[in-house]
Design an enzyme around this catalytic site. Structure first.
Site, PDB file in Angstrom:
ATOM      1  N   ASP A   1       2.935   5.590  -6.671  1.00  0.00           N
ATOM      2  CA  ASP A   1       4.089   5.505  -5.771  1.00  0.00           C
ATOM      3  C   ASP A   1       5.420   5.450  -6.504  1.00  0.00           C
ATOM      4  O   ASP A   1       6.455   5.794  -5.927  1.00  0.00           O
ATOM      5  CB  ASP A   1       3.940   4.299  -4.839  1.00  0.00           C
ATOM      6  CG  ASP A   1       2.817   4.506  -3.844  1.00  0.00           C
ATOM      7  OD1 ASP A   1       2.704   5.630  -3.328  1.00  0.00           O
ATOM      8  OD2 ASP A   1       2.045   3.571  -3.612  1.00  0.00           O
TER       9      ASP A   1
ATOM     10  N   MET B   1       8.151  -2.861  -6.796  1.00  0.00           N
ATOM     11  CA  MET B   1       7.411  -1.877  -6.004  1.00  0.00           C
ATOM     12  C   MET B   1       7.080  -0.631  -6.827  1.00  0.00           C
ATOM     13  O   MET B   1       7.914  -0.142  -7.584  1.00  0.00           O
ATOM     14  CB  MET B   1       8.223  -1.516  -4.764  1.00  0.00           C
ATOM     15  CG  MET B   1       8.297  -2.663  -3.804  1.00  0.00           C
ATOM     16  SD  MET B   1       6.634  -3.084  -3.229  1.00  0.00           S
ATOM     17  CE  MET B   1       6.754  -4.836  -3.047  1.00  0.00           C
ATOM     18  N   GLY B   2       5.840  -0.147  -6.625  1.00  0.00           N
ATOM     19  CA  GLY B   2       5.386   1.006  -7.400  1.00  0.00           C
ATOM     20  C   GLY B   2       4.747   0.609  -8.714  1.00  0.00           C
ATOM     21  O   GLY B   2       4.488   1.466  -9.561  1.00  0.00           O
ATOM     22  N   PHE B   3       4.484  -0.681  -8.880  1.00  0.00           N
ATOM     23  CA  PHE B   3       3.807  -1.158 -10.104  1.00  0.00           C
ATOM     24  C   PHE B   3       2.572  -1.963  -9.728  1.00  0.00           C
ATOM     25  O   PHE B   3       2.556  -2.660  -8.716  1.00  0.00           O
ATOM     26  CB  PHE B   3       4.753  -2.045 -10.932  1.00  0.00           C
ATOM     27  CG  PHE B   3       5.806  -1.245 -11.640  1.00  0.00           C
ATOM     28  CD1 PHE B   3       5.561  -0.716 -12.897  1.00  0.00           C
ATOM     29  CD2 PHE B   3       7.015  -0.990 -11.027  1.00  0.00           C
ATOM     30  CE1 PHE B   3       6.521   0.053 -13.545  1.00  0.00           C
ATOM     31  CE2 PHE B   3       7.985  -0.221 -11.662  1.00  0.00           C
ATOM     32  CZ  PHE B   3       7.737   0.298 -12.915  1.00  0.00           C
TER      33      PHE B   3
ATOM     34  N   ARG C   1      -3.411  11.752   3.181  1.00  0.00           N
ATOM     35  CA  ARG C   1      -4.544  10.812   3.262  1.00  0.00           C
ATOM     36  C   ARG C   1      -5.338  10.976   4.554  1.00  0.00           C
ATOM     37  O   ARG C   1      -6.489  10.526   4.629  1.00  0.00           O
ATOM     38  CB  ARG C   1      -4.035   9.373   3.086  1.00  0.00           C
ATOM     39  CG  ARG C   1      -5.091   8.280   3.026  1.00  0.00           C
ATOM     40  CD  ARG C   1      -6.097   8.435   1.892  1.00  0.00           C
ATOM     41  NE  ARG C   1      -5.533   8.453   0.558  1.00  0.00           N
ATOM     42  CZ  ARG C   1      -5.238   7.370  -0.185  1.00  0.00           C
ATOM     43  NH1 ARG C   1      -5.488   6.175   0.290  1.00  0.00           N
ATOM     44  NH2 ARG C   1      -4.721   7.504  -1.412  1.00  0.00           N
TER      45      ARG C   1
ATOM     46  N   HIS D   1      -1.899  -2.340  -9.707  1.00  0.00           N
ATOM     47  CA  HIS D   1      -2.968  -1.752  -8.899  1.00  0.00           C
ATOM     48  C   HIS D   1      -4.196  -2.653  -8.961  1.00  0.00           C
ATOM     49  O   HIS D   1      -4.464  -3.255 -10.001  1.00  0.00           O
ATOM     50  CB  HIS D   1      -3.329  -0.344  -9.421  1.00  0.00           C
ATOM     51  CG  HIS D   1      -4.088   0.448  -8.426  1.00  0.00           C
ATOM     52  ND1 HIS D   1      -5.454   0.389  -8.319  1.00  0.00           N
ATOM     53  CD2 HIS D   1      -3.664   1.297  -7.457  1.00  0.00           C
ATOM     54  CE1 HIS D   1      -5.847   1.173  -7.339  1.00  0.00           C
ATOM     55  NE2 HIS D   1      -4.780   1.734  -6.790  1.00  0.00           N
TER      56      HIS D   1
ATOM     57  N   ARG E   1      -2.911   9.177 -11.474  1.00  0.00           N
ATOM     58  CA  ARG E   1      -2.063  10.084 -10.702  1.00  0.00           C
ATOM     59  C   ARG E   1      -0.602  10.020 -11.140  1.00  0.00           C
ATOM     60  O   ARG E   1       0.142  10.978 -10.975  1.00  0.00           O
ATOM     61  CB  ARG E   1      -2.175   9.724  -9.205  1.00  0.00           C
ATOM     62  CG  ARG E   1      -3.613   9.770  -8.702  1.00  0.00           C
ATOM     63  CD  ARG E   1      -3.772   9.039  -7.382  1.00  0.00           C
ATOM     64  NE  ARG E   1      -3.486   7.607  -7.480  1.00  0.00           N
ATOM     65  CZ  ARG E   1      -3.477   6.761  -6.469  1.00  0.00           C
ATOM     66  NH1 ARG E   1      -3.748   7.194  -5.262  1.00  0.00           N
ATOM     67  NH2 ARG E   1      -3.207   5.474  -6.643  1.00  0.00           N
TER      68      ARG E   1
ATOM     69  N   HIS F   1       0.880  -1.185   0.000  1.00  0.00           N
ATOM     70  CA  HIS F   1       0.000   0.000   0.000  1.00  0.00           C
ATOM     71  C   HIS F   1       0.912   1.229   0.000  1.00  0.00           C
ATOM     72  O   HIS F   1       1.788   1.341  -0.860  1.00  0.00           O
ATOM     73  CB  HIS F   1      -0.918  -0.116   1.219  1.00  0.00           C
ATOM     74  CG  HIS F   1      -2.045   0.860   1.301  1.00  0.00           C
ATOM     75  ND1 HIS F   1      -2.415   1.696   0.287  1.00  0.00           N
ATOM     76  CD2 HIS F   1      -2.917   1.134   2.331  1.00  0.00           C
ATOM     77  CE1 HIS F   1      -3.457   2.437   0.672  1.00  0.00           C
ATOM     78  NE2 HIS F   1      -3.775   2.121   1.912  1.00  0.00           N
TER      79      HIS F   1
HETATM   80  N1  CMC Z   1       5.421  -6.704  -9.737  1.00  0.00           N
HETATM   81  C1  CMC Z   1       5.394  -7.897 -10.357  1.00  0.00           C
HETATM   82  N2  CMC Z   1       4.234  -8.513 -10.672  1.00  0.00           N
HETATM   83  C2  CMC Z   1       3.097  -7.909 -10.346  1.00  0.00           C
HETATM   84  C3  CMC Z   1       3.060  -6.665  -9.706  1.00  0.00           C
HETATM   85  C4  CMC Z   1       4.288  -6.070  -9.388  1.00  0.00           C
HETATM   86  N3  CMC Z   1       4.322  -4.896  -8.777  1.00  0.00           N
HETATM   87  N4  CMC Z   1       1.788  -6.294  -9.501  1.00  0.00           N
HETATM   88  C5  CMC Z   1       1.040  -7.271 -10.006  1.00  0.00           C
HETATM   89  N5  CMC Z   1       1.817  -8.240 -10.498  1.00  0.00           N
HETATM   90  C6  CMC Z   1       1.370  -9.475 -11.131  1.00  0.00           C
HETATM   91  C7  CMC Z   1       0.945 -10.457 -10.068  1.00  0.00           C
HETATM   92  O1  CMC Z   1       2.027 -11.238  -9.616  1.00  0.00           O
HETATM   93  C8  CMC Z   1      -0.085 -11.239 -10.775  1.00  0.00           C
HETATM   94  O2  CMC Z   1       0.547 -12.185 -11.607  1.00  0.00           O
HETATM   95  P1  CMC Z   1      -0.005 -13.684 -11.736  1.00  0.00           P
HETATM   96  O3  CMC Z   1      -1.375 -13.548 -12.312  1.00  0.00           O
HETATM   97  O4  CMC Z   1       0.982 -14.329 -12.643  1.00  0.00           O
HETATM   98  O5  CMC Z   1      -0.005 -14.227 -10.362  1.00  0.00           O
HETATM   99  C9  CMC Z   1      -0.743 -10.222 -11.698  1.00  0.00           C
HETATM  100  O6  CMC Z   1       0.195  -9.200 -11.885  1.00  0.00           O
HETATM  101  C10 CMC Z   1      -2.021  -9.626 -11.116  1.00  0.00           C
HETATM  102  O7  CMC Z   1      -1.742  -8.976  -9.926  1.00  0.00           O
HETATM  103  P2  CMC Z   1      -2.518  -9.228  -8.572  1.00  0.00           P
HETATM  104  O8  CMC Z   1      -1.610  -9.909  -7.603  1.00  0.00           O
HETATM  105  O9  CMC Z   1      -3.838  -9.863  -8.814  1.00  0.00           O
HETATM  106  O10 CMC Z   1      -2.765  -7.772  -8.085  1.00  0.00           O
HETATM  107  P3  CMC Z   1      -3.494  -7.371  -6.758  1.00  0.00           P
HETATM  108  O11 CMC Z   1      -4.667  -6.574  -7.156  1.00  0.00           O
HETATM  109  O12 CMC Z   1      -3.748  -8.501  -5.839  1.00  0.00           O
HETATM  110  O13 CMC Z   1      -2.401  -6.474  -6.048  1.00  0.00           O
HETATM  111  C11 CMC Z   1      -0.938  -4.695  -5.716  1.00  0.00           C
HETATM  112  C12 CMC Z   1      -2.263  -5.136  -6.306  1.00  0.00           C
HETATM  113  C13 CMC Z   1      -0.880  -3.183  -5.783  1.00  0.00           C
HETATM  114  C14 CMC Z   1      -0.871  -5.118  -4.240  1.00  0.00           C
HETATM  115  C15 CMC Z   1       0.204  -5.338  -6.513  1.00  0.00           C
HETATM  116  O14 CMC Z   1       0.157  -4.879  -7.831  1.00  0.00           O
HETATM  117  C16 CMC Z   1       1.560  -5.077  -5.875  1.00  0.00           C
HETATM  118  O15 CMC Z   1       1.980  -5.812  -4.979  1.00  0.00           O
HETATM  119  N6  CMC Z   1       2.270  -4.011  -6.332  1.00  0.00           N
HETATM  120  C17 CMC Z   1       3.536  -3.628  -5.730  1.00  0.00           C
HETATM  121  C18 CMC Z   1       3.285  -2.787  -4.491  1.00  0.00           C
HETATM  122  C19 CMC Z   1       2.743  -1.412  -4.840  1.00  0.00           C
HETATM  123  O16 CMC Z   1       3.255  -0.741  -5.686  1.00  0.00           O
HETATM  124  N7  CMC Z   1       1.711  -0.976  -4.080  1.00  0.00           N
HETATM  125  C20 CMC Z   1       1.104   0.344  -4.247  1.00  0.00           C
HETATM  126  C21 CMC Z   1      -0.321   0.246  -4.634  1.00  0.00           C
HETATM  127  S1  CMC Z   1      -1.063   1.709  -5.319  1.00  0.00           S
HETATM  128  C22 CMC Z   1      -0.974   3.035  -4.295  1.00  0.00           C
HETATM  129  C23 CMC Z   1      -0.968   2.819  -2.841  1.00  0.00           C
HETATM  130  O17 CMC Z   1      -1.786   2.099  -2.277  1.00  0.00           O
HETATM  131  O18 CMC Z   1      -0.084   3.395  -2.240  1.00  0.00           O
END
Ligand code: CMC
Length: 387
Positions: A328, A271-273, A353, A275, A284, A229
């Protein structure tokens, strides 16, 4: 025993109604105002008024609101004493700034004369006090980390400075340039609200038990800290530093690609990728990227190289994984080129926030029902304790 299946991470589940914000791939809207419009034309104080009070302020309302924030910036001595006591914990690493901020907010609750009232009027007053004081907590904490004198401890800053400029002033003791203050102001606007994200949902779950605002905000800070997050803005910058350390000072495309391919092979979360809602890009991210890059260009080639590295990482992620950066990712680079210490990136997210959380806490208290979903039991079958 229920037989229904659970949705992991509650993906796609509508968990309640809100009038505060709409998060969709098509647009991000705060109480009817679209985020590009706000980022271009509003200030953080105006957006905070929209979120907390519920409408766009006229000139008189805005002045009154700003005056209230300024008047409430200073911290009680007990909180300042706690921040001093937390210095060694921060230095030794048993606590990070998000932990210290969480505890400081909790202490503010212990000292707030209206802490036990959930009336709409008391909640609004508490929301303004929290919004006013959080930058001061961050600023004082940073000067304690740096071993410097607190900046304006009796007033919580300079009354002539905007919320964003004052935050930078409190952290560094230097009045920021108009450009830096503007970019932080925009980042606060972009971070202010995002419907039922994890921390806001946590704050609504807590307030739905009729617990108090400071308690709900304390829980929300704990939720925001996580790198999935809000903690992602710090984690994104740490990842870029790691790439830089591994590939050296030049942005050699082959080395960047090799780093990324290893990360993919290791199934690393970058990280930072990504959503949960925005699968085709976060509204944003480009706004902040553009502003941060401009600062980098003004500061020189070393800073531009950071953005070029980030852009290359973004391109590889998009080309090979079809995953876009979220806010992020550019936030990490943008705060870095402004010399903001990395461990304060997520606390600054809190400074913004807080307005969204408090708006949701007030909305929850105004039309409450306990939030209590059910779990799908997957444990052992019934067995006898004696035999
Ligand atoms: N790096 C590598 N792979 C990724 C990433 C990432 N950052 N994000 C998603 N994926 C892959 C994920 O592994 C999955 O692959 P597979 O289907 O092969 O298992 C696919 O993309 C779908 O992702 P998901 O796990 O269903 O996504 P989610 O909705 O459960 O999680 C998330 C969303 C934001 C937690 C996740 O994208 C993530 O961990 N990102 C990195 C942390 C991050 O940047 N967080 C900030 C969120 S936005 C602003 C905020 O809240 O601050």
């Amino acid at each position: 025993m229920t037989t229904a299946t659970a949705t992991k991470g509650l993906e796609g589940i509508i968990a309640g109604d809100t009038q505060i914000c709409s998060v969709e791939q098509g647009a991000l809207i705060y109480r009817g105002y679209e985020i590009h419009d706000l980022a271009q034309h509003a200030t953080f104080e105006e957006v905070a008024h929209v979120l907390l009070v519920g409408h766009k302020p006229d000139a008189k309302e805005l002045q009154f609101f700003k005056d209230e924030l300024i008047a409430n910036r200073a911290l009680p001595t007990q909180v300042v004493d706690f921040l001093h006591a937390a210095g060694p914990m921060l230095r030794e690493g048993t606590a990070v700034p998000m932990d210290v901020l969480r505890t400081a907010v909790s202490i503010l609750g212990n000292m707030d004369k209206e802490s036990q009232s959930n009336s709409a009027e008391a909640n609004l007053r508490k929301a303004k006090r929290l919004t006013a004081k959080i930058p001061t907590i961050i600023g004082h904490m940073q000067t304690i980390i740096d071993g410097k004198e607190l900046v304006a401890p009796n007033t919580g800053g300079d009354a002539k400075l905007s919320h964003a400029a004052n935050l930078l002033y409190l952290m560094s003791g230097k009045k920021p340039s108009t450009e830096f203050a503007h970019v932080v102001d925009v980042s606060l606007i972009l971070y202010a609200e995002h419907d039922y994200n994890a921390s806001t949902f946590a704050s609504r779950v807590i307030s739905a038990t009729l617990s108090d605002m400071h308690g709900a905000v304390t829980g929300a800070i704990a939720a925001l800290k996580g790198p999935l997050h809000g903690g992602a803005n710090e984690a994104a910058m740490e990842m870029l530093r790691e790439i830089r350390a591994d590939i050296g000072p030049a942005n050699d495309p082959a080395k960047i690609e090799a780093w990324m391919h290893k990360a993919f092979a290791d199934k690393r979360k970058l990280m930072g990728f990504g959503h949960r809602v925005y699968k085709n890009g976060d509204h944003r991210a480009p706004i902040l990227h553009g502003l941060g890059r401009k600062i980098a260009e003004g500061r020189g080639p070393e800073f531009v190289r950071l953005f070029e590295l980030g852009e290359k990482v973004e391109k590889i992620m998009l080309d090979e994984k079809q995953i876009h950066p979220n806010v992020d990712f550019p936030c990490g680079m943008t705060y870095f080129v402004m010399d903001i210490p990395v461990p304060q990136y997520t606390p600054i997210f809190v400074a913004s926030r807080i307005t969204g959380w408090c708006a949701h806490i007030m909305e929850q208290h105004a039309n409450n029902r306990l939030i209590r979903p059910i779990a799908n039991y997957t444990g052992p079958k019934l067995k006898k304790w004696n035999g």
